[in-house]
Design a protein around this motif. Structure first.
Motif, PDB file in Angstrom:
ATOM      1  N   ASN A 261       8.934  17.529  23.060  1.00  0.00           N
ATOM      2  CA  ASN A 261       7.686  17.136  22.112  1.00  0.00           C
ATOM      3  C   ASN A 261       8.249  16.345  20.734  1.00  0.00           C
ATOM      4  O   ASN A 261       7.611  15.458  20.326  1.00  0.00           O
ATOM      5  N   GLY A 262       9.395  16.732  20.276  1.00  0.00           N
ATOM      6  CA  GLY A 262       9.794  15.791  18.958  1.00  0.00           C
ATOM      7  C   GLY A 262      10.016  14.444  19.388  1.00  0.00           C
ATOM      8  O   GLY A 262       9.600  13.684  18.612  1.00  0.00           O
ATOM      9  N   GLY A 263      10.600  14.013  20.373  1.00  0.00           N
ATOM     10  CA  GLY A 263      11.004  12.772  20.636  1.00  0.00           C
ATOM     11  C   GLY A 263       9.831  11.932  20.913  1.00  0.00           C
ATOM     12  O   GLY A 263       9.669  10.865  20.802  1.00  0.00           O
ATOM     13  N   SER A 264       8.574  12.762  21.344  1.00  0.00           N
ATOM     14  CA  SER A 264       7.367  11.976  21.712  1.00  0.00           C
ATOM     15  C   SER A 264       6.699  11.691  20.615  1.00  0.00           C
ATOM     16  O   SER A 264       5.476  10.924  20.765  1.00  0.00           O
ATOM     17  N   GLN A 265       7.012  11.837  19.424  1.00  0.00           N
ATOM     18  CA  GLN A 265       6.705  11.197  18.076  1.00  0.00           C
ATOM     19  C   GLN A 265       6.814   9.791  18.128  1.00  0.00           C
ATOM     20  O   GLN A 265       6.262   9.008  17.611  1.00  0.00           O
ATOM     21  N   LEU A 266       7.923   9.328  19.145  1.00  0.00           N
ATOM     22  CA  LEU A 266       8.313   7.958  19.366  1.00  0.00           C
ATOM     23  C   LEU A 266       8.585   7.055  18.146  1.00  0.00           C
ATOM     24  O   LEU A 266       8.510   5.971  18.222  1.00  0.00           O
ATOM     25  N   ALA A 267       9.020   7.730  16.937  1.00  0.00           N
ATOM     26  CA  ALA A 267       9.149   6.949  15.691  1.00  0.00           C
ATOM     27  C   ALA A 267       9.858   7.732  14.879  1.00  0.00           C
ATOM     28  O   ALA A 267       9.658   8.895  14.640  1.00  0.00           O
ATOM     29  N   MET A 268      11.096   7.437  14.263  1.00  0.00           N
ATOM     30  CA  MET A 268      11.700   8.224  13.231  1.00  0.00           C
ATOM     31  C   MET A 268      12.217   7.152  11.997  1.00  0.00           C
ATOM     32  O   MET A 268      13.175   7.339  11.356  1.00  0.00           O
ATOM     33  N   GLY A 269      11.297   6.049  11.928  1.00  0.00           N
ATOM     34  CA  GLY A 269      11.797   5.066  10.980  1.00  0.00           C
ATOM     35  C   GLY A 269      11.115   5.242   9.403  1.00  0.00           C
ATOM     36  O   GLY A 269      11.594   4.269   8.647  1.00  0.00           O
ATOM     37  N   THR A 270      10.489   6.229   9.370  1.00  0.00           N
ATOM     38  CA  THR A 270       9.581   6.475   7.986  1.00  0.00           C
ATOM     39  C   THR A 270       9.798   7.871   7.408  1.00  0.00           C
ATOM     40  O   THR A 270      10.153   8.669   8.614  1.00  0.00           O
ATOM     41  N   VAL A 271       9.513   8.121   6.289  1.00  0.00           N
ATOM     42  CA  VAL A 271       9.644   9.353   5.773  1.00  0.00           C
ATOM     43  C   VAL A 271       8.592  10.322   6.477  1.00  0.00           C
ATOM     44  O   VAL A 271       8.696  11.200   6.805  1.00  0.00           O
ATOM     45  N   GLY A 272       7.238   9.428   6.734  1.00  0.00           N
ATOM     46  CA  GLY A 272       6.128  10.458   7.611  1.00  0.00           C
ATOM     47  C   GLY A 272       6.648  10.608   8.830  1.00  0.00           C
ATOM     48  O   GLY A 272       6.070  11.809   9.338  1.00  0.00           O
ATOM     49  N   ASP A 273       7.111   9.757   9.514  1.00  0.00           N
ATOM     50  CA  ASP A 273       7.648  10.013  11.011  1.00  0.00           C
ATOM     51  C   ASP A 273       8.437  11.062  10.907  1.00  0.00           C
ATOM     52  O   ASP A 273       8.431  12.150  11.849  1.00  0.00           O
ATOM     53  N   SER A 278       9.737  17.099  12.234  1.00  0.00           N
ATOM     54  CA  SER A 278       9.847  18.640  11.975  1.00  0.00           C
ATOM     55  C   SER A 278       8.908  19.316  12.130  1.00  0.00           C
ATOM     56  O   SER A 278       8.949  20.489  12.423  1.00  0.00           O
ATOM     57  N   ARG A 279       7.372  18.597  11.709  1.00  0.00           N
ATOM     58  CA  ARG A 279       6.431  19.582  12.027  1.00  0.00           C
ATOM     59  C   ARG A 279       6.270  20.078  13.544  1.00  0.00           C
ATOM     60  O   ARG A 279       5.843  21.175  13.866  1.00  0.00           O
ATOM     61  N   ILE A 280       6.874  19.023  14.302  1.00  0.00           N
ATOM     62  CA  ILE A 280       6.317  19.435  15.717  1.00  0.00           C
ATOM     63  C   ILE A 280       7.524  20.281  16.169  1.00  0.00           C
ATOM     64  O   ILE A 280       6.961  21.278  17.194  1.00  0.00           O
ATOM     65  N   PHE A 281       8.792  20.166  15.755  1.00  0.00           N
ATOM     66  CA  PHE A 281       9.651  21.233  16.224  1.00  0.00           C
ATOM     67  C   PHE A 281       9.139  22.489  15.678  1.00  0.00           C
ATOM     68  O   PHE A 281       9.164  23.594  16.636  1.00  0.00           O
ATOM     69  N   ALA A 282       8.649  22.722  14.531  1.00  0.00           N
ATOM     70  CA  ALA A 282       8.138  24.138  14.089  1.00  0.00           C
ATOM     71  C   ALA A 282       7.066  24.511  15.029  1.00  0.00           C
ATOM     72  O   ALA A 282       7.097  25.655  15.428  1.00  0.00           O
ATOM     73  N   ASN A 283       5.978  23.727  15.380  1.00  0.00           N
ATOM     74  CA  ASN A 283       4.885  24.085  16.137  1.00  0.00           C
ATOM     75  C   ASN A 283       5.174  24.421  17.513  1.00  0.00           C
ATOM     76  O   ASN A 283       4.667  25.518  18.150  1.00  0.00           O
TER      77      ASN A 283
END
Length: 445
Positions: A261-273, A278-283
């Motif tokens: 699930n976390g990798g499916s954010q598909l982006a980690m280049g910004t603070v928001g991403d 982290s929100r996805i991990f917790a949920n």
């Protein structure tokens, strides 16, 4: 899987496979350290998420090994190793480009026009020659997407355990991972007609889990139940060989789901991403916890004692349920979504038994039933989703996967026979199909 919000629909299709297609040549405008960071961190997310999802292969293997009888353990381990290996080869040869046509369609929005094996970027590629410098490396994307493809095949393995022949199962796996899964996935994640219709499935409650569940259901119907499972109107329980292994497998799957699930954010280049990851991990964790607790409470109420196997499947049910939308729910909503999944599993298992559909590990209740629930649940927390569109996507994927799988299972049955003989089933598939036992020191059971 969420397409990039900052790119046009065609350009948003994950990373570009290197197939000799026309691309811009020469230096990329705006090459700078900031863009380098986006490329690096996005690629890193895919790689870390990908190896976490890879570890789910071990989780499936341990879960299935623990829930089958000891005389069939080696067969389940063999299937899990080989299905992953075959998925790796055939997703590379056919599936990757079938799934991601990048706007090049043979039939618009339905069938990719890009055929042939995927090709990685050159060794030591520079920014000006990267396939998608503004996004991520092709290799990281291919690796991440492959893990999802292999997970779909693992779902089928457990449901059909203890009576299916090895080679027909592997033939089905090849077709599932090279054609069936990638084709229906292209309709959503490849920018196809389901995506255009507004169907939402963040990490694959439908695209991955219910796809595997429909294929497993078709196989279970054609294959039939195990000998003695349904007799004189009663269901005969066949206890698993090792609940410790099954529990270990569940925890491994739980861990791997953070990458899923976390990798499916598909982006980690910004603070928001990063905050969203982290929100996805917790949920994701909250839903798993809700599912396991709900299953424990319901089995206590129904059977006067909590059932460990139901609790394990309850956790997995919660995970499947949150997979279609792990970002937008609150922690409380995620817990409730998972709890409903855990409750559904407890009732879906005996319902299948009433229909005399034998699912050894509970894969159909977990992945199909909760995949459907999770996809519908998106509309409760994501304002961009509608119940009608979500149900439309579920029906399209379900009808396609079930019908094609049913036909394929019947063909395999006519050509090869898909079920072992009665004698081999009684003696166990380990010796009949493989000539070796997982627990040679102990008597068969």
């Amino acid at each position: 899987m969420k397409l990039l919000k900052t790119l046009a629909p065609v350009a948003a299709l994950i990373a570009l496979p290197s197939l000799g297609l026309a691309q811009d040549e020469g230096p990329v405008a705006g090459v700078n350290a900031s863009t380098d960071s986006v490329f690096i961190f996005n690629s890193l997310l895919f790689l870390v998420g990908g190896f976490l999802v890879f570890f789910m292969a071990a989780g499936f293997a341990m879960l299935e090994a623990g829930l089958v009888r000891s005389k069939n353990v080696t067969m389940q381990l063999m299937k899990n190793v080989t299905l992953f290996s075959l998925a790796s080869i055939f997703y590379y040869l056919i599936g990757y480009n079938l799934m991601y046509p990048l706007g090049t369609w043979s039939v618009q929005g339905v069938l990719s026009g890009v055929w042939g094996p995927g090709v990685l970027e050159a060794v030591g590629v520079t920014a000006d020659a990267a396939d998608d410098y503004g996004y991520a490396s092709t290799g990281s994307d291919f690796f991440f997407q492959l893990m999802f493809c292999a997970a779909t095949a693992s779902i089928v393995s457990g449901a059909l355990a203890e009576r299916i022949k090895l080679w027909p199962f592997l033939i089905f796996t090849v077709i599932l991972t090279s054609i069936i899964y990638p084709l229906q996935a292209s309709w959503k994640w490849g920018g196809g007609f389901l995506d255009a219709a507004g169907f939402l499935d963040f990490a694959g409650s439908t695209v991955v889990h219910s796809c595997g569940g429909w294929a497993a259901l078709a196989g279970a119907i054609v294959l039939g139940p195990r000998i003695g499972k349904y007799k004189d109107g009663r269901v005969t329980p066949f206890p698993g060989s090792n609940l410790a292994l099954a529990t270990l497998g569940t925890f491994i799957l739980w861990l791997g789901w953070f990458g899923f699930n976390g990798g499916s954010q598909l982006a980690m280049g910004t603070v928001g991403d990063v905050a969203d990851v982290s929100r996805i991990f917790a949920n994701t964790n909250a839903a798993a916890a809700g599912g396991s607790v709900a299953a424990m409470i319901v089995t206590q109420l129904l059977y006067k004692k909590p059932d460990l196997t139901m609790v394990l499947n309850g956790a997995l049910a919660g995970l499947v349920s949150i997979t279609a939308e792990p970002l937008t729910p609150t922690l409380g909503s995620a817990t409730i979504i998972g709890m409903i999944g855990g409750i559904l599993v407890v009732f879906a298992v005996p319902f299948l038994d009433k229909l005399k559909i034998d699912d050894v590990v509970g894969a159909i209740p977990v992945h199909l039933v909760c995949g459907i629930w999770g996809t519908i649940a998106v509309a409760f927390t994501n304002g961009d989703a509608s119940f009608g569109t979500q149900i439309y996507g579920i029906v399209v994927v379900g009808v396609f996967t079930f019908v094609v799988s049913l036909v394929l299972w019947f063909i395999l049955k006519m050509i090869f026979g898909i079920r072992v003989s009665e004698e081999d089933e009684i003696n166990g598939l380990d010796m009949a199909e493989l000539g070796m036992e997982a627990y040679p020191e102990f008597s068969k059971g």
